[in-house]
Design a protein around this motif. Structure first.
Motif, PDB file in Angstrom:
ATOM      1  N   ASP A 580       0.832  -1.206   0.000  1.00 53.22           N
ATOM      2  CA  ASP A 580       0.000   0.000   0.000  1.00 53.22           C
ATOM      3  C   ASP A 580       0.869   1.259   0.000  1.00 53.22           C
ATOM      4  O   ASP A 580       0.628   2.194  -0.768  1.00 53.22           O
ATOM      5  N   ARG A 581       1.860   1.277   0.881  1.00 48.27           N
ATOM      6  CA  ARG A 581       2.729   2.451   0.978  1.00 48.27           C
ATOM      7  C   ARG A 581       3.521   2.667  -0.301  1.00 48.27           C
ATOM      8  O   ARG A 581       3.689   3.792  -0.768  1.00 48.27           O
ATOM      9  N   THR A 582       4.018   1.567  -0.879  1.00 48.14           N
ATOM     10  CA  THR A 582       4.822   1.677  -2.103  1.00 48.14           C
ATOM     11  C   THR A 582       3.965   2.139  -3.268  1.00 48.14           C
ATOM     12  O   THR A 582       4.421   2.927  -4.112  1.00 48.14           O
ATOM     13  N   ARG A 583       2.729   1.649  -3.363  1.00 53.56           N
ATOM     14  CA  ARG A 583       1.831   2.082  -4.438  1.00 53.56           C
ATOM     15  C   ARG A 583       1.633   3.599  -4.381  1.00 53.56           C
ATOM     16  O   ARG A 583       1.688   4.285  -5.416  1.00 53.56           O
ATOM     17  N   ARG A 584       1.405   4.109  -3.188  1.00 49.87           N
ATOM     18  CA  ARG A 584       1.196   5.563  -3.066  1.00 49.87           C
ATOM     19  C   ARG A 584       2.467   6.328  -3.435  1.00 49.87           C
ATOM     20  O   ARG A 584       2.401   7.382  -4.077  1.00 49.87           O
ATOM     21  N   LEU A 585       3.618   5.816  -3.025  1.00 51.07           N
ATOM     22  CA  LEU A 585       4.877   6.488  -3.355  1.00 51.07           C
ATOM     23  C   LEU A 585       5.106   6.480  -4.861  1.00 51.07           C
ATOM     24  O   LEU A 585       5.550   7.479  -5.448  1.00 51.07           O
ATOM     25  N   PHE A 586       4.802   5.377  -5.509  1.00 44.92           N
ATOM     26  CA  PHE A 586       4.969   5.277  -6.960  1.00 44.92           C
ATOM     27  C   PHE A 586       4.031   6.257  -7.672  1.00 44.92           C
ATOM     28  O   PHE A 586       4.414   6.909  -8.656  1.00 44.92           O
ATOM     29  N   TYR A 587       2.831   6.384  -7.169  1.00 44.02           N
ATOM     30  CA  TYR A 587       1.873   7.352  -7.736  1.00 44.02           C
ATOM     31  C   TYR A 587       2.434   8.770  -7.626  1.00 44.02           C
ATOM     32  O   TYR A 587       2.376   9.557  -8.585  1.00 44.02           O
ATOM     33  N   VAL A 588       2.970   9.103  -6.467  1.00 48.00           N
ATOM     34  CA  VAL A 588       3.534  10.444  -6.264  1.00 48.00           C
ATOM     35  C   VAL A 588       4.670  10.695  -7.242  1.00 48.00           C
ATOM     36  O   VAL A 588       4.749  11.749  -7.879  1.00 48.00           O
TER      37      VAL A 588
END
Length: 634
Positions: A580-588
């Motif tokens: 979950d955290r990595t997905r959000r970071l990748f989106y950013v």
């Protein structure tokens, strides 16, 4: 007010927000606005609308509109947008909270005493848990810490007034950031009168970047909403998909009486990048962003297509060369020479997961290791800011002095020497007959110092600081002098000592690269540090082997490596996971790109990684490139 923002066409979200604010009392609300949506523009438009419709009334009542955000930089940007209008109270969360309770000194003192008692209890529990393998020195230090805490309890009564600072020092009457965040929600919950005072003073309280705001702060502000006949109106502006800091609040749930406004437009990203970030987001909150970046050609507004490519490359010893090859490939593919330039005008940003990766590529890895690999310390915390006390004289004086001398800028050399050199202190200057000799000695020391910073000199920071002191170029900070006088190889007594020993052993030539990085003059930045920014050309570097960051795992996110048992346990329990955290970071990271995006993934098994990623549908097969395609460009 920022006329440029105000002149942009209204979106549906802007219109809906004005309707919410026009009611009496205004409804509290949550605005969810994705990356590139113009969230700050919506905020500024809302503030302008309130000035126009409620300004006279608020002025008569001596009331203000509070606009609070997470950082000083963000607060300064909003303050600039609103034109320094005294009707607004623009500040960080900590500063705003402090203004609410600063006059409640007796309650603050009671809270501080309780806080110290909590720390004493934890320290006693820690000591009680020491096993036979714990060194006696560790036990002794723990007892000293406990005694200091116990001794401080009685000193709190002598504190006449508590103030807000950056770090806690209770005996001196200073509360730190964490103290403010802990005490204010407690007092707001305890005292209805305090909530009424806040509601009366601030009928509108807006929170920017609410996803970065701690959950306890969000809950406290939700508790204030509607205190007096529906006032104040509390408004949260943010994007849960851009929550990448551990302290940030989970997706904010608001009561049914609140308005929830979604702003799906994206005005920053070209079509190719917009398609990618929508695929990323479809696995999270499923907000689909629309429109994309447009530009005017021959008087007509047309969408920018842009590009999004994934380079899957072997995780070998040639990472740096591969990154340069990716930039060369993008430059040739899109006939864009700026991809291979590092100056500000090129607007290329290379996003890495941790500062260590940038340090390695720029040439100050040993210096980074010295300040970051020996446990918690104020020196570690201040290293990337460039404000660590051990580095301050080098950054602010020694390095500019060496550069000015190297470039033969004698006026600047003398200006720096007059400010810092003890020999040129008028109260300490020698008689006229000896001044010439002193200046000759300074000139000799400065030339020697200049040679120390040449690549290949082998000179260390211990050599630099020793020369600076012996050559009377600088009066050293007592803290630095104390560590410098400790013989090399002496067993360090704490983390600061470990850091200083490692620092003294680093090569002086690393200082140039370090200064280049902290001044944002290099193309490198961390993926967590660029939220809110945008660049024409973005190269996102993904390398789990180099990242050493336990909070994120791109290999797990892409499905290259399996989830751990703990990951699966968190999923089963509905808890947040590394994925979950990595997905959000990748989106950013991906949503920073205004024209071209190149994602470079370093892995052990290239074909397995390609299969996993294309199977997810994030990138089309034509967007994925391997080493042979990269090398074919030449």
């Amino acid at each position: 007010m920022n006329r440029k923002r105000l002149s942009t066409p209204d979106t549906e979200a802007d219109t809906e927000l004005r309707k919410v604010l026009s009611s009496n009392p205004a409804r509290s609300f949550l605005m969810v606005a994705g990356a590139g949506s113009g969230k700050t523009t919506s905020l500024v438009k809302a503030l302008a609308y309130l000035v126009e419709t409620r300004g006279p009334e608020l002025r008569r009542g001596g009331q203000q509109i509070a606009c609070i955000t997470y950082t000083e930089i963000a607060a300064a940007e909003i303050w600039k947008d609103v034109g320094n209008n005294p009707m607004f109270r623009v500040s960080t969360i900590h500063s705003f909270f402090w203004t609410l309770i600063s006059s409640y000194q007796s309650d603050i003192k009671t809270w501080v005493k309780g806080r110290i008692e909590e720390k004493i209890a934890k320290q006693e529990e820690k000591i009680a848990g020491f096993g036979p393998k714990v060194q006696q020195r560790t036990k002794d230090n723990a007892q000293v810490d406990l005694a200091e805490l116990q001794g401080s309890v009685g000193k709190i009564d002598a504190v006449s007034e508590f103030r807000y600072g950056t770090g806690s020092d209770y005996e001196s009457g200073i509360l730190g950031h964490d103290d403010i965040i802990n005490i204010v929600p407690q007092l707001l919950q305890k005292y209805p009168l305090l909530r009424r005072v806040v509601a009366k003073k601030y009928p509108y309280i807006f929170v920017d970047e609410c996803q970065d705001t701690m959950a306890v702060v969000v809950d406290a502000l939700k508790g204030i909403a509607g205190t007096i006949e529906g006032w104040p109106c509390v408004g949260f502006f943010g994007d849960p998909m851009q929550r990448i800091f551990v302290a940030g609040a989970p997706p904010i749930a608001v009561p049914d009486t609140w308005a929830t406004i979604k702003k799906p437009e994206n005005f920053r990203c070209p079509i190719e990048v917009l398609n990618l970030i929508n695929k990323i987001r479809s696995e999270d909150d499923k907000l689909k962003q629309t429109r994309g970046r447009h530009e005017t050609i021959d008087g007509e507004s047309v969408p920018v297509v842009g590009s999004a490519h994934l380079f899957v490359l072997p995780a070998d010893g040639h990472r740096q060369e591969r990154m340069q090859s990716v930039r060369r490939w993008m430059s040739q593919k899109y006939k864009d020479p700026l991809w291979q330039q590092d100056g500000p005008e090129s607007d290329v940003k290379v996003l890495v997961i941790v500062h260590r990766m940038a340090a390695s590529r720029l040439g100050f890895e040993r210096l980074f290791v010295a300040f970051n690999d020996f446990g918690e310390s104020s020196l570690k915390d201040r290293f990337i800011e460039g404000t660590a006390w051990a580095l301050t004289p080098l950054i602010s004086y020694i390095l500019p002095l060496v550069q000015a001398s190297t470039e033969n800028r004698q006026f600047d050399v003398m200006d720096l020497l007059r400010k810092e050199c003890p020999l040129l202190d008028r109260s300490k200057m020698a008689p006229n007959a000896a001044v010439g000799k002193q200046l000759d000695e300074l000139k000799k020391s400065l030339k020697e110092l200049q040679d120390y910073f040449v690549a290949g000199s082998g000179k260390t920071f211990r050599d630099v600081l020793t020369l600076a002191r012996s050559g009377n170029l600088l009066d050293l900070d007592e803290r630095i002098a104390g560590h410098l006088e400790t013989p090399p190889g002496t067993e360090p007594i704490d983390n600061d000592s470990k850091i200083m020993q490692a620092f003294f052993a680093c090569l002086a030539s690393e200082l140039f690269a370090y200064k280049h990085y902290i001044d944002n003059l290099s193309p490198f930045a961390t993926q967590q540090g660029i939220k809110g920014a945008e660049f024409e050309r973005v190269l996102t570097v993904i390398d789990d082997e180099e990242s050493t960051h336990s909070q994120f795992s791109y290999n797990k996110y892409f499905g290259i490596t399996p989830l751990s048992a703990n990951d699966q346990k968190n999923i089963d329990e509905g808890k947040e996971t590394t994925v979950d955290r990595t997905r959000r970071l990748f989106y950013v990271c991906c949503s920073r790109a205004g024209r071209h995006l190149a994602v470079t993934l370093f892995v052990q098994d290239v074909e397995a990684a390609v299969a996993a990623i294309t199977g997810r549908g994030l990138f089309q097969a034509t967007q994925v490139l391997r080493l042979p395609e990269l090398e074919a460009v030449g």
